[in-house]
Design a protein around this motif. Structure first.
Motif, PDB file in Angstrom:
ATOM      1  N   LEU A  11       0.813  -1.217   0.000  1.00  0.00           N
ATOM      2  CA  LEU A  11       0.000   0.000   0.000  1.00  0.00           C
ATOM      3  C   LEU A  11       0.848   1.270   0.000  1.00  0.00           C
ATOM      4  N   ALA A  12       2.076   1.174   0.502  1.00  0.00           N
ATOM      5  CA  ALA A  12       2.988   2.320   0.421  1.00  0.00           C
ATOM      6  C   ALA A  12       3.297   2.642  -1.041  1.00  0.00           C
ATOM      7  N   GLN A  13       3.436   1.602  -1.858  1.00  0.00           N
ATOM      8  CA  GLN A  13       3.663   1.805  -3.285  1.00  0.00           C
ATOM      9  C   GLN A  13       2.415   2.405  -3.944  1.00  0.00           C
ATOM     10  N   VAL A  14       1.260   1.922  -3.563  1.00  0.00           N
ATOM     11  CA  VAL A  14       0.008   2.449  -4.110  1.00  0.00           C
ATOM     12  C   VAL A  14      -0.127   3.935  -3.791  1.00  0.00           C
ATOM     13  N   LYS A  15       0.178   4.309  -2.570  1.00  0.00           N
ATOM     14  CA  LYS A  15       0.097   5.710  -2.164  1.00  0.00           C
ATOM     15  C   LYS A  15       1.062   6.563  -2.981  1.00  0.00           C
ATOM     16  N   ARG A  16       2.256   6.040  -3.206  1.00  0.00           N
ATOM     17  CA  ARG A  16       3.277   6.792  -3.942  1.00  0.00           C
ATOM     18  C   ARG A  16       2.829   7.067  -5.378  1.00  0.00           C
ATOM     19  N   TYR A  17       2.261   6.055  -6.028  1.00  0.00           N
ATOM     20  CA  TYR A  17       1.866   6.211  -7.428  1.00  0.00           C
ATOM     21  C   TYR A  17       0.574   7.022  -7.581  1.00  0.00           C
ATOM     22  N   THR A  18      -0.394   6.791  -6.707  1.00  0.00           N
ATOM     23  CA  THR A  18      -1.671   7.494  -6.859  1.00  0.00           C
ATOM     24  C   THR A  18      -1.563   8.979  -6.515  1.00  0.00           C
ATOM     25  N   LYS A  19      -0.568   9.324  -5.713  1.00  0.00           N
ATOM     26  CA  LYS A  19      -0.387  10.734  -5.347  1.00  0.00           C
ATOM     27  C   LYS A  19      -0.202  11.610  -6.577  1.00  0.00           C
ATOM     28  N   SER A  20       0.485  11.060  -7.591  1.00  0.00           N
ATOM     29  CA  SER A  20       0.705  11.815  -8.836  1.00  0.00           C
ATOM     30  C   SER A  20      -0.073  11.202 -10.005  1.00  0.00           C
ATOM     31  N   GLU A  21      -1.089  10.392  -9.678  1.00  0.00           N
ATOM     32  CA  GLU A  21      -1.970   9.758 -10.662  1.00  0.00           C
ATOM     33  C   GLU A  21      -1.193   8.988 -11.729  1.00  0.00           C
ATOM     34  N   GLU A  22      -0.224   8.219 -11.289  1.00  0.00           N
ATOM     35  CA  GLU A  22       0.522   7.335 -12.179  1.00  0.00           C
ATOM     36  C   GLU A  22      -0.111   5.945 -12.169  1.00  0.00           C
ATOM     37  N   PRO A  23       0.136   5.146 -13.210  1.00  0.00           N
ATOM     38  CA  PRO A  23      -0.405   3.783 -13.248  1.00  0.00           C
ATOM     39  C   PRO A  23       0.190   2.916 -12.136  1.00  0.00           C
ATOM     40  N   VAL A  24      -0.641   2.107 -11.532  1.00  0.00           N
ATOM     41  CA  VAL A  24      -0.177   1.139 -10.542  1.00  0.00           C
ATOM     42  C   VAL A  24      -1.157  -0.028 -10.531  1.00  0.00           C
ATOM     43  N   LEU A  25      -0.630  -1.231 -10.438  1.00  0.00           N
ATOM     44  CA  LEU A  25      -1.421  -2.462 -10.464  1.00  0.00           C
ATOM     45  C   LEU A  25      -1.081  -3.264  -9.222  1.00  0.00           C
ATOM     46  N   PHE A  26      -2.100  -3.725  -8.491  1.00  0.00           N
ATOM     47  CA  PHE A  26      -1.835  -4.387  -7.214  1.00  0.00           C
ATOM     48  C   PHE A  26      -3.006  -5.265  -6.801  1.00  0.00           C
ATOM     49  N   PHE A  27      -2.821  -5.974  -5.706  1.00  0.00           N
ATOM     50  CA  PHE A  27      -3.832  -6.861  -5.138  1.00  0.00           C
ATOM     51  C   PHE A  27      -4.756  -6.059  -4.225  1.00  0.00           C
ATOM     52  N   GLY A  28      -6.052  -6.170  -4.477  1.00  0.00           N
ATOM     53  CA  GLY A  28      -7.020  -5.486  -3.614  1.00  0.00           C
ATOM     54  C   GLY A  28      -8.157  -6.398  -3.229  1.00  0.00           C
ATOM     55  N   TRP A  29      -8.758  -6.090  -2.101  1.00  0.00           N
ATOM     56  CA  TRP A  29      -9.879  -6.900  -1.613  1.00  0.00           C
ATOM     57  C   TRP A  29     -10.702  -6.077  -0.623  1.00  0.00           C
ATOM     58  N   ARG A  30     -11.929  -6.480  -0.488  1.00  0.00           N
ATOM     59  CA  ARG A  30     -12.782  -5.939   0.568  1.00  0.00           C
ATOM     60  C   ARG A  30     -13.005  -7.044   1.595  1.00  0.00           C
ATOM     61  N   PRO A  31     -13.123  -6.660   2.867  1.00  0.00           N
ATOM     62  CA  PRO A  31     -13.145  -5.297   3.418  1.00  0.00           C
ATOM     63  C   PRO A  31     -11.724  -4.763   3.616  1.00  0.00           C
ATOM     64  N   HIS A  32     -11.514  -3.508   3.266  1.00  0.00           N
ATOM     65  CA  HIS A  32     -10.200  -2.889   3.444  1.00  0.00           C
ATOM     66  C   HIS A  32     -10.329  -1.380   3.314  1.00  0.00           C
ATOM     67  N   THR A  33      -9.507  -0.680   4.087  1.00  0.00           N
ATOM     68  CA  THR A  33      -9.539   0.786   4.045  1.00  0.00           C
ATOM     69  C   THR A  33      -8.961   1.342   2.754  1.00  0.00           C
ATOM     70  N   MET A  34      -8.289   0.507   1.936  1.00  0.00           N
ATOM     71  CA  MET A  34      -7.749   1.011   0.672  1.00  0.00           C
ATOM     72  C   MET A  34      -8.846   1.619  -0.184  1.00  0.00           C
ATOM     73  N   PHE A  35     -10.066   1.072  -0.068  1.00  0.00           N
ATOM     74  CA  PHE A  35     -11.167   1.604  -0.866  1.00  0.00           C
ATOM     75  C   PHE A  35     -11.732   2.890  -0.272  1.00  0.00           C
ATOM     76  N   ASN A  36     -11.366   3.197   0.961  1.00  0.00           N
ATOM     77  CA  ASN A  36     -11.694   4.491   1.563  1.00  0.00           C
ATOM     78  C   ASN A  36     -10.611   5.519   1.278  1.00  0.00           C
ATOM     79  N   LYS A  37      -9.367   5.045   1.253  1.00  0.00           N
ATOM     80  CA  LYS A  37      -8.228   5.952   1.037  1.00  0.00           C
ATOM     81  C   LYS A  37      -8.083   6.374  -0.411  1.00  0.00           C
ATOM     82  N   PHE A  38      -8.318   5.428  -1.330  1.00  0.00           N
ATOM     83  CA  PHE A  38      -8.065   5.668  -2.739  1.00  0.00           C
ATOM     84  C   PHE A  38      -9.320   5.360  -3.555  1.00  0.00           C
ATOM     85  N   ASP A  39      -9.423   5.992  -4.722  1.00  0.00           N
ATOM     86  CA  ASP A  39     -10.527   5.720  -5.646  1.00  0.00           C
ATOM     87  C   ASP A  39     -10.079   4.582  -6.557  1.00  0.00           C
TER      88      ASP A  39
END
Length: 291
Positions: free
Chosen positions: A183-211
């Motif tokens: 998620l540290a990598q996700v934060k780094r890339y999304t901050k400048s709206e760069e492409p990033v591909l990763f594992f996601g699942w619910r329930p998780h705060t990643m869907f609250n933190k990021f679009d």
């Protein structure tokens, strides 16, 4: 007098035996009193594991048991349950953990469904408008530096992603680390709206933190998951009241996600959050306890 002495001796003997029985912590049936028993929960390093485990812990403690938590990755949690070192795991993801269940099926019990219909898979930020399906990644792998970020190497999902990458013929390498590292990598890339591909699942705060959006997969490597409670086979006989409680276990996914936010985002103590849920859902707790 002889009868009196024999009667007195018998009374003393009964009292002594009763004292010994009390000291040994056993009831008349010879089984250990539940107050002296310990229930052990396996806890993986995922945020989704904490709320249900803490709720179950508080309820089981209220039933008179001592509760311990053993932190380990999913593979070692299943090994621990198969050996009898761990009694229960509140966060088994199926079908992702199906291989563990099959490997230790003689020693494990699929005890309850916690919640189901859970989305998981490859995830990208919503600002990547042209990437909506795993098949859309073909020929565009260089957008992501030919990397996909995943969780720990030993997780079942890691193997599924490797199979998915190969099955779709993608020129991608899975980069594994902890959930936090990913998620540290996700934060780094999304901050400048760069492409990033990763594992996601619910329930998780990643869907609250990021679009974010979970990519569709025509080959269905990840079916919608059901999160289940798994126990070792001895629990049913050793602690039937705990087993009955866990067999009745269920919790809404939205509640779990909200508790993760309270713990991870707001910094509230997990047991405070768990107790608040218990207090606000006493009817559900009573039903799980068979009251």
């Amino acid at each position: 007098m002889k009868k009196f002495l024999l009667g007195s001796f018998a009374a003393v003997l009964i009292l002594a035996l009763a004292a010994c029985s009390s000291a040994s912590g056993k009831d008349d049936s010879g089984s250990e009193d539940s107050n002296d028993k310990t229930i052990t929960f396996g806890v993986t390093p995922w945020t989704s594991t904490v709320p249900p485990t803490k709720i179950a812990k508080l309820i089981v403690e209220d039933m008179g048991y001592t509760v311990k938590e053993i932190k380990a990755d999913a593979g070692n949690v299943f090994i621990g349950m198969s050996r009898g070192d761990i009694d229960a795991f509140m966060d088994a993801w199926l079908p992702a953990h199906e291989n563990h269940l099959k490997k230790y099926e003689d020693d494990l019990d699929v005890t309850a469904i916690s919640y189901d219909g859970v989305q998981m898979g490859m995830v990208v930020p919503s600002y990547m408008k042209d990437i909506n399906n795993v098949s859309d990644l073909k020929g565009k792998e260089d957008l992501f530096n030919n990397e996909m970020y995943g969780i720990e190497e030993g997780a079942s999902a890691t193997g599924i992603f490797n199979n998915m990458i190969e099955g779709h013929g993608l020129d991608l390498k899975q980069v594994n680390s902890s959930e936090g590292g990913m998620l540290a990598q996700v934060k780094r890339y999304t901050k400048s709206e760069e492409p990033v591909l990763f594992f996601g699942w619910r329930p998780h705060t990643m869907f609250n933190k990021f679009d974010l959006k979970v990519l569709e997969d025509d080959k269905n490597y990840f079916e919608k998951a059901a999160v289940k409670v798994i126990t070792n086979k001895d629990l049913k006989d050793n602690s039937p009241d705990v087993y009955e409680f866990l067999s009745n276990w269920s919790i809404p996914i939205d509640d779990v996600e909200q508790m993760i936010v309270q713990i991870e985002e707001e910094g509230t103590d997990p047991e405070v959050v768990a107790q608040e849920w218990i207090d606000n859902n006493q009817d559900k707790v009573d039903a799980m306890l068979g009251k």
